[in-house]
Design a protein around this motif. Structure first.
Motif, PDB file in Angstrom:
ATOM      1  N   VAL A 151      16.102  27.942  -3.795  1.00  0.00           N
ATOM      2  CA  VAL A 151      17.173  28.589  -3.039  1.00  0.00           C
ATOM      3  C   VAL A 151      16.665  29.161  -1.716  1.00  0.00           C
ATOM      4  CG1 VAL A 151      19.019  30.314  -3.211  1.00  0.00           C
ATOM      5  CG2 VAL A 151      18.193  29.167  -5.257  1.00  0.00           C
ATOM      6  N   ILE A 152      15.364  29.365  -1.598  1.00  0.00           N
ATOM      7  CA  ILE A 152      14.806  30.028  -0.413  1.00  0.00           C
ATOM      8  C   ILE A 152      15.148  29.294   0.876  1.00  0.00           C
ATOM      9  CG2 ILE A 152      12.680  30.800   0.684  1.00  0.00           C
ATOM     10  CD1 ILE A 152      13.528  32.471  -1.710  1.00  0.00           C
ATOM     11  N   PRO A 153      15.008  27.958   0.969  1.00  0.00           N
ATOM     12  CA  PRO A 153      15.375  27.302   2.231  1.00  0.00           C
ATOM     13  C   PRO A 153      16.846  27.503   2.600  1.00  0.00           C
ATOM     14  CG  PRO A 153      14.036  25.846   0.882  1.00  0.00           C
ATOM     15  CD  PRO A 153      14.389  27.009   0.024  1.00  0.00           C
ATOM     16  N   LEU A 154      17.737  27.459   1.605  1.00  0.00           N
ATOM     17  CA  LEU A 154      19.150  27.679   1.890  1.00  0.00           C
ATOM     18  C   LEU A 154      19.389  29.095   2.388  1.00  0.00           C
ATOM     19  CD1 LEU A 154      20.649  25.908  -1.267  1.00  0.00           C
ATOM     20  CD2 LEU A 154      20.290  24.950   1.018  1.00  0.00           C
ATOM     21  N   ALA A 155      18.709  30.055   1.767  1.00  0.00           N
ATOM     22  CA  ALA A 155      18.881  31.447   2.183  1.00  0.00           C
ATOM     23  C   ALA A 155      18.316  31.672   3.579  1.00  0.00           C
ATOM     24  CB  ALA A 155      18.206  32.374   1.177  1.00  0.00           C
ATOM     25  N   LEU A 156      17.243  31.004   3.924  1.00  0.00           N
ATOM     26  CA  LEU A 156      16.671  31.156   5.269  1.00  0.00           C
ATOM     27  C   LEU A 156      17.627  30.630   6.333  1.00  0.00           C
ATOM     28  CD1 LEU A 156      12.936  30.178   4.629  1.00  0.00           C
ATOM     29  CD2 LEU A 156      13.816  32.421   5.269  1.00  0.00           C
ATOM     30  N   VAL A 157      18.257  29.499   6.057  1.00  0.00           N
ATOM     31  CA  VAL A 157      19.230  28.957   7.012  1.00  0.00           C
ATOM     32  C   VAL A 157      20.420  29.888   7.147  1.00  0.00           C
ATOM     33  CG1 VAL A 157      20.808  27.035   7.456  1.00  0.00           C
ATOM     34  CG2 VAL A 157      18.502  26.588   6.606  1.00  0.00           C
ATOM     35  N   LYS A 158      20.858  30.457   6.024  1.00  0.00           N
ATOM     36  CA  LYS A 158      22.008  31.363   6.049  1.00  0.00           C
ATOM     37  C   LYS A 158      21.717  32.620   6.848  1.00  0.00           C
ATOM     38  CE  LYS A 158      25.256  33.727   2.994  1.00  0.00           C
ATOM     39  NZ  LYS A 158      25.624  34.014   1.582  1.00  0.00           N
ATOM     40  N   HIS A 159      20.451  33.083   6.792  1.00  0.00           N
ATOM     41  CA  HIS A 159      20.094  34.305   7.500  1.00  0.00           C
ATOM     42  C   HIS A 159      19.964  34.096   9.011  1.00  0.00           C
ATOM     43  CE1 HIS A 159      19.512  36.237   3.682  1.00  0.00           C
ATOM     44  NE2 HIS A 159      19.129  37.355   4.276  1.00  0.00           N
ATOM     45  N   CYS A 160      19.956  32.851   9.471  1.00  0.00           N
ATOM     46  CA  CYS A 160      19.909  32.598  10.909  1.00  0.00           C
ATOM     47  C   CYS A 160      21.271  32.904  11.544  1.00  0.00           C
ATOM     48  CB  CYS A 160      19.541  31.147  11.188  1.00  0.00           C
ATOM     49  SG  CYS A 160      17.840  30.726  10.750  1.00  0.00           S
ATOM     50  N   GLN A 161      21.260  33.197  12.805  1.00  0.00           N
ATOM     51  CA  GLN A 161      22.501  33.434  13.526  1.00  0.00           C
ATOM     52  C   GLN A 161      23.266  32.116  13.663  1.00  0.00           C
ATOM     53  OE1 GLN A 161      23.600  36.377  14.344  1.00  0.00           O
ATOM     54  NE2 GLN A 161      21.740  37.442  13.641  1.00  0.00           N
ATOM     55  N   SER A 162      24.554  32.180  13.472  1.00  0.00           N
ATOM     56  CA  SER A 162      25.368  30.961  13.505  1.00  0.00           C
ATOM     57  C   SER A 162      25.396  30.311  14.888  1.00  0.00           C
ATOM     58  CB  SER A 162      26.803  31.277  13.059  1.00  0.00           C
ATOM     59  OG  SER A 162      27.380  32.259  13.905  1.00  0.00           O
ATOM     60  N   ASP A 163      25.250  31.121  15.956  1.00  0.00           N
ATOM     61  CA  ASP A 163      25.301  30.573  17.302  1.00  0.00           C
ATOM     62  C   ASP A 163      23.924  30.215  17.850  1.00  0.00           C
ATOM     63  OD1 ASP A 163      24.387  33.123  17.361  1.00  0.00           O
ATOM     64  OD2 ASP A 163      25.602  33.780  19.094  1.00  0.00           O
ATOM     65  N   TRP A 171      16.081  40.765  -1.096  1.00  0.00           N
ATOM     66  CA  TRP A 171      16.101  40.309   0.300  1.00  0.00           C
ATOM     67  C   TRP A 171      17.396  39.549   0.599  1.00  0.00           C
ATOM     68  CZ3 TRP A 171      16.032  35.036   1.606  1.00  0.00           C
ATOM     69  CH2 TRP A 171      15.922  34.769   2.969  1.00  0.00           C
ATOM     70  N   ALA A 172      17.802  38.696  -0.349  1.00  0.00           N
ATOM     71  CA  ALA A 172      19.036  37.936  -0.145  1.00  0.00           C
ATOM     72  C   ALA A 172      20.271  38.830  -0.216  1.00  0.00           C
ATOM     73  CB  ALA A 172      19.136  36.827  -1.181  1.00  0.00           C
ATOM     74  N   PRO A 212      14.532  42.421   6.375  1.00  0.00           N
ATOM     75  CA  PRO A 212      13.758  41.591   7.313  1.00  0.00           C
ATOM     76  C   PRO A 212      12.940  40.522   6.595  1.00  0.00           C
ATOM     77  CG  PRO A 212      13.557  43.916   7.870  1.00  0.00           C
ATOM     78  CD  PRO A 212      14.254  43.851   6.547  1.00  0.00           C
ATOM     79  N   PHE A 213      12.494  39.572   7.380  1.00  0.00           N
ATOM     80  CA  PHE A 213      11.806  38.417   6.810  1.00  0.00           C
ATOM     81  C   PHE A 213      10.491  38.796   6.117  1.00  0.00           C
ATOM     82  CE2 PHE A 213       8.803  34.812   7.568  1.00  0.00           C
ATOM     83  CZ  PHE A 213       9.334  33.960   6.614  1.00  0.00           C
ATOM     84  N   TYR A 214       9.851  39.868   6.556  1.00  0.00           N
ATOM     85  CA  TYR A 214       8.574  40.230   5.935  1.00  0.00           C
ATOM     86  C   TYR A 214       8.746  40.623   4.473  1.00  0.00           C
ATOM     87  CZ  TYR A 214       9.842  45.165   6.612  1.00  0.00           C
ATOM     88  OH  TYR A 214      10.462  46.385   6.571  1.00  0.00           O
ATOM     89  N   ALA A 215       9.944  41.052   4.075  1.00  0.00           N
ATOM     90  CA  ALA A 215      10.180  41.349   2.665  1.00  0.00           C
ATOM     91  C   ALA A 215      10.072  40.081   1.828  1.00  0.00           C
ATOM     92  CB  ALA A 215      11.553  41.998   2.483  1.00  0.00           C
ATOM     93  N   LEU A 216      10.554  38.967   2.364  1.00  0.00           N
ATOM     94  CA  LEU A 216      10.415  37.691   1.661  1.00  0.00           C
ATOM     95  C   LEU A 216       8.960  37.256   1.602  1.00  0.00           C
ATOM     96  CD1 LEU A 216      11.984  35.398   0.281  1.00  0.00           C
ATOM     97  CD2 LEU A 216      12.106  34.260   2.502  1.00  0.00           C
ATOM     98  N   LEU A 217       8.212  37.530   2.680  1.00  0.00           N
ATOM     99  CA  LEU A 217       6.781  37.219   2.657  1.00  0.00           C
ATOM    100  C   LEU A 217       6.057  38.043   1.599  1.00  0.00           C
ATOM    101  CD1 LEU A 217       5.981  36.993   6.487  1.00  0.00           C
ATOM    102  CD2 LEU A 217       6.493  35.141   4.885  1.00  0.00           C
TER     103      LEU A 217
END
Length: 301
Positions: free
Chosen positions: A115-127, A187-188, A193-198
Motif C-alpha cells: 500500500v505504501i506506493p499508493l499512499a505516497l502518490v496520494k500524499h502528493c499535491q494533485s496539481d 502516517w497514512a 511528514p515523510f520522515y515518519a514513514l522513514l
C-alpha cells in the motif's frame, strides 16, 4: 610440586622409567596422601569445567601444573566448549507452527507495504506535475531506510540465533513488523511528514527485518529436524558424529520456502483489494493486527 609426568621415556633403551616426581612421592612418607589430594583435585576441576560447558579432553597428570596445593593451573589447549542446545519451544517441536508463523507474518508485511506506493502518490499535491517522480524517489528512500539497518542487524541476528536460540530474533522481528506497520498506518491517517514513514521502515530494519526473520526461521527448521534423545560429546572428542537428518532439514527448508512463496502470492492481491475498498489506513492497520497475531503466536504457540 608435581611436575609434568610420572613416567618418562628412557632415551637409551626406549622404555618408560619413573620420573623424579614419582620417586619423590614414593620416598615421601606423606606421598600417598598428596597423590590422593591430586586425584581429588583433578576430579573437582573436571566437574567445574564440565559445569561451565567445557570438555577438557586430556585429564591426566602430565596435563597439569600444580605449583602449590593452594594454587593450581590447568592447561586447556585441547579443551572444547560444549554448546548447549537452547530451548526451542513449541515452534521447534511442531514445524507446522513455524510455517504458520512465517505465512501470517509475511502476509502482514507484504499486504501492508504494497500500500505504501499508493499512499505516497496520494500524499502528493494533485496539481504537481512531478508527483509520480517524487513518489518514486520517496519510495526508493523508504526502501533504503529499511534495508540499510537490516543489513547492519543481520550479523547480530545470526549471533543471537547461535547464543540465545532462534526465538529471540523471531520475537524481535515480529515486534519490528508490528511497530513499522503501526507507524505507517498513523502516517497514512494523520498525514504526518515523510520522515515518519522513514522511521517506520527503519524500525523494521533495526529489528532484523526480513533477513533476520528468515535466518531465525531456517535456524528453527535446521534445529527441529534433529533432536537426539541423549547428548553426546563425540564431536568434542574429535570423533565424527552421524548426521542422519539431512532429509528432515531439507524438508524444513522447503516448508519455510513454501510459506514464503504462498505469502508472496496472497499478500499483494489482498493488500491491493483492501486498499481499494477500505483505504490505506485501514489496510495498514489490519496488517498491523495480523502482525500482532504473529507476535502472540511466537510468544505462546
Amino acid at each position: 610440586c608435581f611436575l609434568d609426568h610420572l613416567f618418562e621415556a628412557d632415551p637409551t633403551i626406549g622404555v618408560l622409567r619413573p620420573t623424579r616426581a614419582w620417586r619423590q612421592l614414593r620416598l615421601d612418607a606423606d606421598g600417598p596422601r598428596k597423590f590422593a589430594e591430586l586425584c581429588v583435585g583433578l576430579l573437582e576441576a573436571t566437574a567445574a569445567v564440565h559445569a561451565a560447558g567445557v570438555v577438557h579432553r586430556d585429564v591426566a597428570g602430565g596435563a597439569e601444573i600444580t605449583p602449590s596445593t593452594r594454587s593450581r593451573r590447568w592447561r586447556m589447549g585441547g579443551a572444547r566448549r560444549h554448546r548447549r542446545d537452547t530451548a526451542m519451544g513449541a515452534l521447534g517441536d511442531a514445524p507446522w507452527r513455524l510455517l504458520v508463523l512465517d505465512f501470517i507474518t509475511f502476509v502482514a508485511l507484504g499486504g501492508g507495504t504494497v500500500v505504501i506506493p499508493l499512499a505516497l502518490v496520494k500524499h502528493c499535491q494533485s496539481d504537481d506535475d512531478n508527483c509520480a517522480a517524487k513518489a518514486a524517489q520517496r519510495l526508493v528512500q523508504y526502501g533504503l531506510a529499511g534495508s540499510l539497518p537490516q543489513l547492519l542487524a543481520a550479523p547480530l541476528v545470526g549471533r543471537a540465533c547461535d547464543r540465545l536460540g532462534p526465538k529471540i530474533p523471531l520475537l524481535a522481528g515480529c515486534i519490528g513488523v508490528v511497530a513499522s506497520l503501526i507507524l505507517a498506518a498513523l502516517w497514512a491517517l494523520y498525514g504526518w511528514p515523510f520522515y515518519a514513514l522513514l522511521l517506520s521502515a527503519a524500525a523494521n530494519g533495526v529489528c532484523g527485518g526480513t533477513l533476520g526473520f528468515l535466518a531465525a526461521s531456517f535456524a528453527y527448521a535446521a534445529a527441529s529436524a534433529k533432536a537426539p534423545e541423549e547428548e553426546t560429546y563425540a564431536p568434542l572428542a574429535g570423533e565424527a558424529e552421524e548426521d542422519d537428518a539431512p532429509e528432515q532439514r531439507t524438508g524444513g527448508f522447503r516448508g519455510v520456502a513454501v510459506a514464503l512463496t504462498l505469502s508472496i502470492c496472497v499478500s499483494p492481491a489482498a493488500g491491493g483489494a483492501a486498499a481499494q475498498h477500505f483505504g490505506a489506513f485501514a489496510t495498514l492497520a489490519g496488517a498491523a493486527g495480523i502482525a500482532a497475531v504473529a507476535l502472540l503466536w511466537t510468544l505462546f504457540a
